[in-house]
Design a protein around this motif. Structure first.
Motif, mmCIF file in Angstrom:
data_model
loop_
_atom_site.group_PDB
_atom_site.id
_atom_site.type_symbol
_atom_site.label_atom_id
_atom_site.label_comp_id
_atom_site.label_asym_id
_atom_site.label_seq_id
_atom_site.Cartn_x
_atom_site.Cartn_y
_atom_site.Cartn_z
ATOM 1 N N ARG A 243 0.838 -1.209 0.000
ATOM 2 C CA ARG A 243 0.000 0.000 0.000
ATOM 3 C C ARG A 243 0.870 1.256 0.000
ATOM 4 N NH1 ARG A 243 -3.065 -2.502 4.153
ATOM 5 N NH2 ARG A 243 -2.290 -0.931 5.617
ATOM 6 N N GLN A 244 1.932 1.235 0.812
ATOM 7 C CA GLN A 244 2.796 2.410 0.923
ATOM 8 C C GLN A 244 3.640 2.612 -0.333
ATOM 9 O OE1 GLN A 244 4.736 2.237 4.864
ATOM 10 N NE2 GLN A 244 2.810 1.414 5.648
ATOM 11 N N MET A 245 4.019 1.522 -0.999
ATOM 12 C CA MET A 245 4.713 1.654 -2.286
ATOM 13 C C MET A 245 3.820 2.392 -3.283
ATOM 14 S SD MET A 245 6.544 -2.112 -2.621
ATOM 15 C CE MET A 245 7.085 -1.875 -4.326
ATOM 16 N N LYS A 246 2.559 2.009 -3.313
ATOM 17 C CA LYS A 246 1.611 2.638 -4.241
ATOM 18 C C LYS A 246 1.434 4.116 -3.908
ATOM 19 C CE LYS A 246 -3.021 1.977 -6.199
ATOM 20 N NZ LYS A 246 -4.251 1.123 -6.172
ATOM 21 N N ALA A 247 1.319 4.421 -2.612
ATOM 22 C CA ALA A 247 1.122 5.807 -2.184
ATOM 23 C C ALA A 247 2.327 6.688 -2.519
ATOM 24 C CB ALA A 247 0.849 5.850 -0.681
ATOM 25 N N LEU A 248 3.520 6.098 -2.495
ATOM 26 C CA LEU A 248 4.748 6.837 -2.786
ATOM 27 C C LEU A 248 5.048 6.908 -4.284
ATOM 28 C CD1 LEU A 248 7.033 5.418 0.047
ATOM 29 C CD2 LEU A 248 6.329 7.819 -0.207
ATOM 30 N N GLY A 249 4.226 6.250 -5.094
ATOM 31 C CA GLY A 249 4.484 6.222 -6.532
ATOM 32 C C GLY A 249 5.618 5.302 -6.916
ATOM 33 N N LEU A 250 5.944 4.365 -6.020
ATOM 34 C CA LEU A 250 6.971 3.366 -6.321
ATOM 35 C C LEU A 250 6.274 2.193 -7.002
ATOM 36 C CD1 LEU A 250 9.916 2.454 -6.111
ATOM 37 C CD2 LEU A 250 9.464 1.668 -3.770
ATOM 38 N N ASN A 251 5.979 2.377 -8.261
ATOM 39 C CA ASN A 251 5.155 1.424 -9.006
ATOM 40 C C ASN A 251 5.997 0.340 -9.675
ATOM 41 O OD1 ASN A 251 2.695 2.833 -8.396
ATOM 42 N ND2 ASN A 251 3.325 4.380 -9.888
ATOM 43 N N VAL A 252 6.596 -0.491 -8.827
ATOM 44 C CA VAL A 252 7.437 -1.589 -9.308
ATOM 45 C C VAL A 252 6.973 -2.872 -8.613
ATOM 46 C CG1 VAL A 252 9.408 -0.055 -9.679
ATOM 47 C CG2 VAL A 252 9.176 -1.251 -7.483
ATOM 48 N N PRO A 253 7.333 -4.041 -9.146
ATOM 49 C CA PRO A 253 6.908 -5.291 -8.521
ATOM 50 C C PRO A 253 7.463 -5.459 -7.107
ATOM 51 C CG PRO A 253 7.663 -5.682 -10.762
ATOM 52 C CD PRO A 253 8.031 -4.272 -10.428
ATOM 53 N N LEU A 254 6.628 -6.010 -6.219
ATOM 54 C CA LEU A 254 7.043 -6.415 -4.877
ATOM 55 C C LEU A 254 7.193 -7.928 -4.900
ATOM 56 C CD1 LEU A 254 7.573 -5.923 -1.847
ATOM 57 C CD2 LEU A 254 5.098 -6.103 -1.481
ATOM 58 N N LEU A 255 8.410 -8.409 -4.703
ATOM 59 C CA LEU A 255 8.705 -9.834 -4.762
ATOM 60 C C LEU A 255 8.918 -10.395 -3.366
ATOM 61 C CD1 LEU A 255 11.386 -9.713 -7.627
ATOM 62 C CD2 LEU A 255 8.898 -9.755 -7.839
ATOM 63 N N GLY A 256 8.657 -11.691 -3.209
ATOM 64 C CA GLY A 256 8.883 -12.315 -1.909
ATOM 65 C C GLY A 256 8.779 -13.817 -1.984
ATOM 66 N N GLY A 257 8.939 -14.444 -0.829
ATOM 67 C CA GLY A 257 8.869 -15.886 -0.739
ATOM 68 C C GLY A 257 7.463 -16.376 -0.474
ATOM 69 N N ASP A 258 7.376 -17.588 0.061
ATOM 70 C CA ASP A 258 6.078 -18.247 0.233
ATOM 71 C C ASP A 258 5.144 -17.538 1.195
ATOM 72 O OD1 ASP A 258 7.839 -18.797 2.250
ATOM 73 O OD2 ASP A 258 7.730 -20.974 2.074
ATOM 74 N N THR A 259 5.685 -16.791 2.158
ATOM 75 C CA THR A 259 4.829 -16.127 3.150
ATOM 76 C C THR A 259 3.989 -15.013 2.536
ATOM 77 O OG1 THR A 259 6.774 -14.828 3.726
ATOM 78 C CG2 THR A 259 6.240 -16.687 5.153
ATOM 79 N N LEU A 260 4.366 -14.556 1.345
ATOM 80 C CA LEU A 260 3.545 -13.566 0.645
ATOM 81 C C LEU A 260 2.467 -14.230 -0.208
ATOM 82 C CD1 LEU A 260 5.966 -11.822 1.547
ATOM 83 C CD2 LEU A 260 5.767 -10.570 -0.601
ATOM 84 N N CYS A 261 2.595 -15.542 -0.429
ATOM 85 C CA CYS A 261 1.618 -16.278 -1.238
ATOM 86 C C CYS A 261 0.425 -16.687 -0.380
ATOM 87 C CB CYS A 261 2.264 -17.527 -1.838
ATOM 88 S SG CYS A 261 3.463 -17.207 -3.129
ATOM 89 N N SER A 262 -0.178 -15.726 0.261
ATOM 90 C CA SER A 262 -1.257 -16.009 1.201
ATOM 91 C C SER A 262 -2.472 -15.148 0.901
ATOM 92 C CB SER A 262 -0.774 -15.731 2.630
ATOM 93 O OG SER A 262 -1.856 -15.716 3.533
ATOM 94 N N PRO A 263 -3.678 -15.693 1.041
ATOM 95 C CA PRO A 263 -4.877 -14.868 0.910
ATOM 96 C C PRO A 263 -4.865 -13.669 1.854
ATOM 97 C CG PRO A 263 -5.480 -17.189 0.909
ATOM 98 C CD PRO A 263 -4.011 -17.115 1.249
ATOM 99 N N GLU A 264 -4.088 -13.775 2.936
ATOM 100 C CA GLU A 264 -3.980 -12.667 3.892
ATOM 101 C C GLU A 264 -3.378 -11.425 3.226
ATOM 102 O OE1 GLU A 264 -4.791 -11.753 8.065
ATOM 103 O OE2 GLU A 264 -5.363 -13.331 6.663
ATOM 104 N N MET A 265 -2.528 -11.627 2.224
ATOM 105 C CA MET A 265 -1.960 -10.491 1.491
ATOM 106 C C MET A 265 -3.056 -9.661 0.844
ATOM 107 S SD MET A 265 1.314 -9.730 1.357
ATOM 108 C CE MET A 265 1.487 -8.863 -0.213
ATOM 109 N N ALA A 266 -3.950 -10.327 0.134
ATOM 110 C CA ALA A 266 -5.051 -9.624 -0.538
ATOM 111 C C ALA A 266 -6.018 -9.027 0.480
ATOM 112 C CB ALA A 266 -5.777 -10.576 -1.470
ATOM 113 N N LYS A 267 -6.246 -9.751 1.563
ATOM 114 C CA LYS A 267 -7.171 -9.281 2.604
ATOM 115 C C LYS A 267 -6.658 -7.996 3.251
ATOM 116 C CE LYS A 267 -9.146 -10.759 7.031
ATOM 117 N NZ LYS A 267 -9.184 -11.865 8.033
ATOM 118 N N LEU A 268 -5.369 -7.969 3.590
ATOM 119 C CA LEU A 268 -4.794 -6.814 4.276
ATOM 120 C C LEU A 268 -4.409 -5.691 3.317
ATOM 121 C CD1 LEU A 268 -2.426 -8.632 6.819
ATOM 122 C CD2 LEU A 268 -4.670 -7.632 7.279
ATOM 123 N N GLY A 269 -4.034 -6.048 2.085
ATOM 124 C CA GLY A 269 -3.538 -5.052 1.142
ATOM 125 C C GLY A 269 -4.589 -4.437 0.251
#
Length: 381
Positions: A243-269
């Motif tokens: 969310r903060q990347m978007k607000a700052l205009g840092l419009n680039v991919p956010l990469l990560g491991g398996d802990t980001l592959c969670s429905p919680e990401m979409a729920k919180l973000g």
């Protein structure tokens, strides 16, 4: 010669004794096997801890319905779940609690930082531990009954680095980690393999697993003109980071491991989490595996929700442990562990087979993104 009047009562008494003996034998023929689960049932990652527990619970219920026979006894599994709160000290306390309760098979911990110190307690007490902790240090001790049931940081970090270089054509990347055993481990592996793929590391910033404000470090990376950010950490931090990347205009991919592959990401973000997020998860695409959709349907029917990242892996490993018990014809953790090193098991995530240190011999890693809030596979490595 005894009177026939005494024969009937004697026969009845003998029959009663025989029935009592049979009943006692029937009771003795059922043997309880405790299955422990250690995970964060409180705190920011409680969603993951409960998901892991659900995966084990579903497997236990299905196994009990099968009435497995081991050593001439019918086995009945009992689940004992404990909250380690994602804290290393609490994880060690839970491990000792399981040891005191004579639990010999434990699924968990979830966090690498918990699994590393807890593994020694489990080993010293003859307990078989199956973790999704990805830090390579977990299995470096070579404990014979410690198993990593997913890909390690080396495998996950390498897959994300390869994807970033080959598919996203990333040239200049910023790295952030939460200084935890998992986050730091996967970030370091990503850095090493990203550089091997020709990607320049523009900066490495640090946060922690309680942080919510990432503006300063994101502003620093934006000034360095990064064309992607890799985050080593968990969804409760990654979602506000997006969310903060978007607000700052840092419009680039956010990469990560398996802990980001969670429905919680979409729920919180919310709307900030979409195709800008790319994450790598061990295993093939569950829904496309033999038995995968049946597992998803059974999970949803039982728990009224979709499975998260690791429920299928915990489910598979619980089933594998049961198979190894039958193969060894024993409930001894050392013998069951030896059987698991010697055989393989086809689960809903893929095929499980372990090297001498307890790492998977072979595992697929799949890169995902989010489309309309749903995790969507992109490529497998």
């Amino acid at each position: 010669m005894p009177s026939t009047l005494h024969k009937a009562p004697l026969a009845q008494a003998a029959l009663a004794a025989l029935l009592a003996l049979h009943a006692a034998g029937a009771c003795a023929a059922e043997q309880v096997v405790k299955i422990g689960v250690s995970g964060p049932l409180s705190g920011a990652n409680a969603f993951a801890g409960k998901d892991n527990e659900n995966g084990v619970r579903l497997a236990v219920e299905e196994l009990n319905a099968q009435k497995l026979q081991v050593g001439g006894n019918t086995i009945r599994f009992e689940l004992q779940s404990e909250d380690d709160a994602g804290d290393p000290k609490q994880g060690v306390t839970v491990a000792q609690k399981f040891a005191d309760a004579k639990v010999k098979f434990v699924l968990g911990p979830y966090n690498s930082g918990v699994a590393i110190p807890a593994s020694r307690v489990y080993n010293d007490n003859g307990i078989l531990m199956s973790t999704v902790g990805t830090n390579p240090k977990i299995t470096q001790a070579g404990y014979p009954t410690v198993f990593r049931i997913v890909a390690s940081d080396t495998q996950v970090g390498g897959s994300v680095a390869a994807y970033a270089a080959k598919e996203l054509k990333v040239k200049n990347i910023g790295v952030i980690d939460d200084r935890g055993a998992f986050g730091q481990g996967v970030a370091m592996e990503f850095k090493r393999q990203a550089q091997a793929n020709g990607i320049r590391i523009a900066g490495h910033e640090y946060t922690n697993d309680k942080a919510t404000d990432f503006a300063a470090i994101l502003t620093t990376l934006k000034a360095r003109r990064v064309d992607a950010v890799f985050f080593g950490g968990y969804a409760p931090q990654a979602a506000p980071m997006a969310r903060q990347m978007k607000a700052l205009g840092l419009n680039v991919p956010l990469l990560g491991g398996d802990t980001l592959c969670s429905p919680e990401m979409a729920k919180l973000g919310g709307a900030a989490v979409g195709e800008n997020v790319r994450c790598a998860q061990a295993g093939a695409i569950v829904a496309k595996q033999p038995g995968g959709q049946a597992f998803i349907d059974a999970y949803k029917a039982r728990f009224k929700r979709d499975p998260d990242v690791y429920a299928p892996s915990f489910y598979d490993q619980t089933k594998f442990i049961a198979q190894a018990m039958k193969t060894a014809n024993s409930l001894d953790a050392a013998k069951v562990g030896a059987a698991m090193h010697a055989i393989s098991y086809q689960g809903v995530v893929g095929t499980y087979g372990y090297d001498p240190k307890g790492n998977l011999k072979k595992t697929t890693v799949t890169v995902y993104t989010f489309k309309n809030g749903a995790l969507t596979p992109l490529a497998s490595y």
